[in-house]
Write a protein that holds these residues in place. Structure first.
Motif, PDB file in Angstrom:
ATOM      1  N   VAL A 113       5.941   0.368  -3.874  1.00 32.60           N
ATOM      2  CA  VAL A 113       4.745   1.145  -3.582  1.00 32.60           C
ATOM      3  C   VAL A 113       3.870   0.379  -2.596  1.00 32.60           C
ATOM      4  O   VAL A 113       4.001  -0.839  -2.450  1.00 32.60           O
ATOM      5  N   GLY A 114       2.967   1.091  -1.952  1.00 36.05           N
ATOM      6  CA  GLY A 114       2.044   0.470  -1.006  1.00 36.05           C
ATOM      7  C   GLY A 114       0.632   0.336  -1.545  1.00 36.05           C
ATOM      8  O   GLY A 114      -0.195  -0.336  -0.940  1.00 36.05           O
ATOM      9  N   VAL A 115       0.339   0.992  -2.669  1.00 39.33           N
ATOM     10  CA  VAL A 115      -0.993   0.917  -3.266  1.00 39.33           C
ATOM     11  C   VAL A 115      -0.869   0.636  -4.761  1.00 39.33           C
ATOM     12  O   VAL A 115       0.124   1.054  -5.365  1.00 39.33           O
ATOM     13  N   PRO A 116      -1.749  -0.106  -5.367  1.00 39.90           N
ATOM     14  CA  PRO A 116      -2.990  -0.638  -4.818  1.00 39.90           C
ATOM     15  C   PRO A 116      -2.794  -1.796  -3.840  1.00 39.90           C
ATOM     16  O   PRO A 116      -3.720  -2.235  -3.177  1.00 39.90           O
ATOM     17  N   PHE A 117      -1.551  -2.295  -3.750  1.00 45.65           N
ATOM     18  CA  PHE A 117      -1.144  -3.273  -2.737  1.00 45.65           C
ATOM     19  C   PHE A 117       0.374  -3.159  -2.649  1.00 45.65           C
ATOM     20  O   PHE A 117       1.002  -2.456  -3.445  1.00 45.65           O
ATOM     21  N   ALA A 118       0.968  -3.817  -1.662  1.00 46.25           N
ATOM     22  CA  ALA A 118       2.422  -3.718  -1.482  1.00 46.25           C
ATOM     23  C   ALA A 118       3.145  -4.407  -2.639  1.00 46.25           C
ATOM     24  O   ALA A 118       2.954  -5.594  -2.886  1.00 46.25           O
TER      25      ALA A 118
END
Length: 192
Positions: A176-181
């Motif tokens: 995933v890219g959120v809340p961070f990679a």
């Protein structure tokens, strides 16, 4: 006759989030939901493995302004203080002396719950609803798939409704890219 602990009988109106810090002899991992104490039963091995795998993966990818914590309560309001299995909190919420017993909802960017047989309703319905109402931007629910493999349901908060919408269901790899990679090989659980 044995003395009954004060926390065995709730006060009128129920317990408050502040009460949890002042009740001696309270069992570990006691949560407060709607003013009532909820006691955790012993966890299964899968639960521990999933928490370890995700905690490790989050810690190696979290940026410096965030911290990954396990089994720390979060104060959602006066009558709610659940204990997510994993939380990602803003670094400034973690004190130098490490004396905190929980965090405020505004400190969290992610709450993670690993579903156990005794917590299905709380982890699928009650907690995500309350986390969303408290404004926690991201929520992950982890369930047991085949064998010991986890499946991770990823949710993001819709700020207009304060409810979560599913943004992905991850079986072998959580990327995933959120809340961070984040990029976690979920099949690594087989080696733990």
């Amino acid at each position: 006759m044995t003395a009954v602990p004060d926390w065995l009988i709730p006060p009128e109106g129920g317990f408050t989030a502040d009460d949890l810090d002042h009740m001696p002899g309270l069992p570990p991992h006691t949560e407060l939901i709607d003013g009532s104490l909820v006691f955790m039963s012993p966890q299964k091995y899968f639960h521990m493995l999933a928490v370890d795998l995700l905690t490790r993966g989050l810690r190696v990818t979290a940026p410096g302004d965030l911290r990954v914590v396990r089994e720390m309560s979060v104060i959602l309001g006066k009558r709610d203080r659940p204990e997510p299995d994993i939380s990602v909190v803003r670094a400034e919420a973690v004190t130098e002396g490490a004396e905190e017993t929980g965090y405020q909802a505004g400190d969290l960017v992610l709450a993670v719950e690993v579903v156990s047989p005794d917590s299905v309703e709380r982890d699928r319905d009650t907690k995500p609803r309350k986390y969303g109402q408290a404004g926690i931007p991201h929520f992950w629910r982890v369930e047991k798939a085949e064998g010991r493999r986890p499946v991770v349901y990823v949710f993001e908060l819709d700020p207009a409704t304060r409810t979560y919408v599913v943004t992905g269901i991850h079986h072998d790899r959580l990327k995933v890219g959120v809340p961070f990679a984040v990029d976690i090989d979920l099949t690594e659980i087989d080696q733990l």
